[in-house]
Design a protein around this motif. Structure first.
Motif, PDB file in Angstrom:
ATOM      1  N   GLN A  93     117.165  20.241  23.729  1.00 23.70           N
ATOM      2  CA  GLN A  93     118.289  20.354  24.657  1.00 23.70           C
ATOM      3  C   GLN A  93     119.227  19.172  24.440  1.00 23.70           C
ATOM      4  O   GLN A  93     118.804  18.093  23.998  1.00 23.70           O
ATOM      5  N   VAL A 123     123.437  16.585  20.576  1.00 24.49           N
ATOM      6  CA  VAL A 123     123.173  18.028  20.636  1.00 24.49           C
ATOM      7  C   VAL A 123     122.339  18.427  19.425  1.00 24.49           C
ATOM      8  O   VAL A 123     122.661  18.052  18.288  1.00 24.49           O
ATOM      9  N   SER A 147     130.142  14.910  29.809  1.00 24.76           N
ATOM     10  CA  SER A 147     129.388  15.995  30.458  1.00 24.76           C
ATOM     11  C   SER A 147     130.276  17.179  30.800  1.00 24.76           C
ATOM     12  O   SER A 147     129.777  18.219  31.255  1.00 24.76           O
ATOM     13  N   ASP A 148     131.587  17.039  30.583  1.00 27.05           N
ATOM     14  CA  ASP A 148     132.507  18.155  30.817  1.00 27.05           C
ATOM     15  C   ASP A 148     132.047  19.360  29.988  1.00 27.05           C
ATOM     16  O   ASP A 148     131.677  19.230  28.813  1.00 27.05           O
ATOM     17  N   ALA A 149     132.065  20.530  30.595  1.00 25.87           N
ATOM     18  CA  ALA A 149     131.549  21.738  29.939  1.00 25.87           C
ATOM     19  C   ALA A 149     132.258  22.022  28.619  1.00 25.87           C
ATOM     20  O   ALA A 149     131.637  22.487  27.652  1.00 25.87           O
ATOM     21  N   ARG A 150     133.560  21.719  28.552  1.00 28.38           N
ATOM     22  CA  ARG A 150     134.293  21.979  27.323  1.00 28.38           C
ATOM     23  C   ARG A 150     133.824  21.067  26.195  1.00 28.38           C
ATOM     24  O   ARG A 150     133.760  21.491  25.034  1.00 28.38           O
ATOM     25  N   VAL A 152     130.733  19.682  25.925  1.00 26.47           N
ATOM     26  CA  VAL A 152     129.392  20.120  25.521  1.00 26.47           C
ATOM     27  C   VAL A 152     129.480  21.390  24.681  1.00 26.47           C
ATOM     28  O   VAL A 152     128.766  21.542  23.675  1.00 26.47           O
ATOM     29  N   THR A 153     130.373  22.302  25.082  1.00 26.83           N
ATOM     30  CA  THR A 153     130.553  23.538  24.313  1.00 26.83           C
ATOM     31  C   THR A 153     131.061  23.241  22.908  1.00 26.83           C
ATOM     32  O   THR A 153     130.623  23.849  21.924  1.00 26.83           O
ATOM     33  N   MET A 154     131.991  22.294  22.793  1.00 29.85           N
ATOM     34  CA  MET A 154     132.511  21.914  21.473  1.00 29.85           C
ATOM     35  C   MET A 154     131.383  21.369  20.601  1.00 29.85           C
ATOM     36  O   MET A 154     131.238  21.763  19.429  1.00 29.85           O
ATOM     37  N   THR A 156     128.166  21.879  20.895  1.00 31.24           N
ATOM     38  CA  THR A 156     127.208  22.950  20.598  1.00 31.24           C
ATOM     39  C   THR A 156     127.728  23.849  19.490  1.00 31.24           C
ATOM     40  O   THR A 156     126.976  24.239  18.576  1.00 31.24           O
ATOM     41  N   ALA A 157     129.027  24.178  19.552  1.00 26.78           N
ATOM     42  CA  ALA A 157     129.624  25.043  18.532  1.00 26.78           C
ATOM     43  C   ALA A 157     129.620  24.342  17.175  1.00 26.78           C
ATOM     44  O   ALA A 157     129.303  24.950  16.141  1.00 26.78           O
ATOM     45  N   ASP A 160     126.084  24.240  15.772  1.00 29.76           N
ATOM     46  CA  ASP A 160     125.703  25.553  15.240  1.00 29.76           C
ATOM     47  C   ASP A 160     126.395  25.814  13.909  1.00 29.76           C
ATOM     48  O   ASP A 160     125.782  26.354  12.974  1.00 29.76           O
TER      49      ASP A 160
END
Length: 407
Positions: A93, A123, A147-150, A152-154, A156-157, A160
């Motif tokens: 995680q 990540v 910790s902003d969702a954007r 973390v999403t960046m 994670t992307a 990947d």
């Protein structure tokens, strides 16, 4: 910001230098990684971002963007137990810290204090099969809203994307390795064929001499018959060796060798081939219509080889009760040489395969050759700058036509 020298450590025994170097190089070949790390720093305001290879025993930087002089370069290592990437690896995680000194979980954690960092994000980079490669991480001595969702999403992307690209790199490497192995095996096989064909010459020559001696025993008809049969077999074996050697030369890259020279005897050379086939198959009706005169430039031996192979094909596959017709003439600077035989036409599906090496039709008789004759003919035609084509139908029979420039 300086990293204590004691925190750098050599790879543990479970991680070989070769494996680490391979993975560092794999990340280095992904051209997008430096841009991704720059984007991370620009969008988060953090001064250090890295792709790290993380195992139970080692933490190795594979790619780095460093504007705060953290002191790591690709290939550099940290003691894995001093990093939060190890915790991210165990939990599979992300680990995210906006402001370490005020964070209820990480205020007293050894990693932020050891490296003097306030903001941190790591990540996991996980392959599609579940194998863990490492982490995409960023740090800074100042607080940052990671910790902003954007954000973390960046991360994670991007993690990947790196995992997928690593898989693509690995597949390409396996493909290239397999291709190289196949090429090496093919070259070794063809070299073996060439050497074997060459080494068969001497014993075959001895068999030919023995056949000639038997044929001279005119007072003993059985020995003459045996010698004649043995001579025919020797001739056929010699032709097979020629085909194999020619095939090996072409496939090994040296090409079909030609000895182009002027000759006035092409017609008689073609007649010699026809007479030899007639003598070997006296029951067949082999007709010739040759109109080749004057001086021509060609490799006469190779053209004789083409005719010999085409006649051999006609004898093997033509109808025995229908004539085989050989025609040769010169038109517009080309020798047009054709061999026509009757019998069942070649199926349309076989026409496209007929000049492929080692290919033989399904109805071929056992012991009918290696399937190289027509391939060799096409290569000789191509080496002359010419063509070899075939047409086949029930009414007009099967006709192979070689058109070879000879001037």
């Amino acid at each position: 910001m300086n990293t204590p020298a004691a925190l750098f450590a050599p790879a543990a025994d479970v991680d070989s230098d070769e494996a680490i170097a391979r993975d560092v190089a794999a990340i280095g070949r992904i051209s997008a990684v430096p841009s991704l790390l720059k984007i991370i720093c620009q969008n988060t305001g953090m001064g250090f971002a890295a792709v790290a290879r993380v195992t139970d025993g080692t933490w190795t930087a594979c790619a780095v963007e460093d504007t705060i002089q953290f002191g790591l370069e690709p290939g550099g290592q940290l003691k894995v137990e001093t990093t939060l990437c190890s915790e991210s690896r165990m939990a599979r995680q992300p680990v995210v810290i906006d402001h370490a000194s005020t964070d209820p979980v990480y205020a007293n954690h050894h990693t932020p204090r050891l490296y003097n960092i306030e903001s941190y994000i790591s990540v996991p980079i996980i392959h599609s099969n579940g194998d863990y490669f490492g982490n995409l991480c960023a740090i800074d001595p100042r607080p940052a809203m990671v910790s902003d969702a954007r954000v973390v999403t960046m991360f994670t992307a991007f993690a990947d994307l790196i995992a997928r690209q690593l898989e693509t790199e690995a597949r390409q490497e396996r493909t290239e390795t397999a291709l190289q192995s196949a090429q090496d095996a093919a070259e070794l096989r063809e070299q073996f064929i060439a050497v074997l064909g060459h080494d068969l010459r001497n014993p075959l020559s001895s068999v030919g001499v023995a056949a000639e001696l038997l044929i001279r025993r005119q007072a003993e008809p059985d020995l003459v018959k045996l010698g004649t049969r043995l001579k025919a077999s020797t001739r056929r074996m010699s032709a097979l060796i020629d085909d194999v050697l020619d095939f090996a030369r072409v496939r090994l890259g040296s090409g079909m060798g030609l000895a182009i020279r002027e000759t006035e005897f092409l017609a008689s050379g073609l007649n010699d081939v026809i007479d030899e086939v007639r003598a070997a198959h006296p029951a067949l009706d082999i007709r010739d219509e040759l109109s080749v005169s004057g001086v021509v430039r060609c490799d006469q031996g190779r053209i004789q080889q083409v005719l010999s192979n085409l006649l051999g094909n006609a004898v093997a596959h033509g109808a025995p009760d229908q004539p085989i017709v050989v025609r040769a003439d010169v038109r517009n600077g080309q020798l047009v040489l054709s061999v026509t035989n009757g019998g069942d036409p070649i199926p349309p599906g076989d026409i496209a395969k007929i000049f492929q090496p080692y290919w033989r039709p399904e109805n071929s008789k056992p012991g009918g050759g290696l399937g190289l004759g027509l391939y060799i003919c096409s290569e000789i035609a191509a080496a002359h700058g010419g063509t070899l084509e075939v047409t086949s139908c029930a009414d007009e029979g099967t006709c192979f036509v070689a058109k070879l420039p000879i001037t």
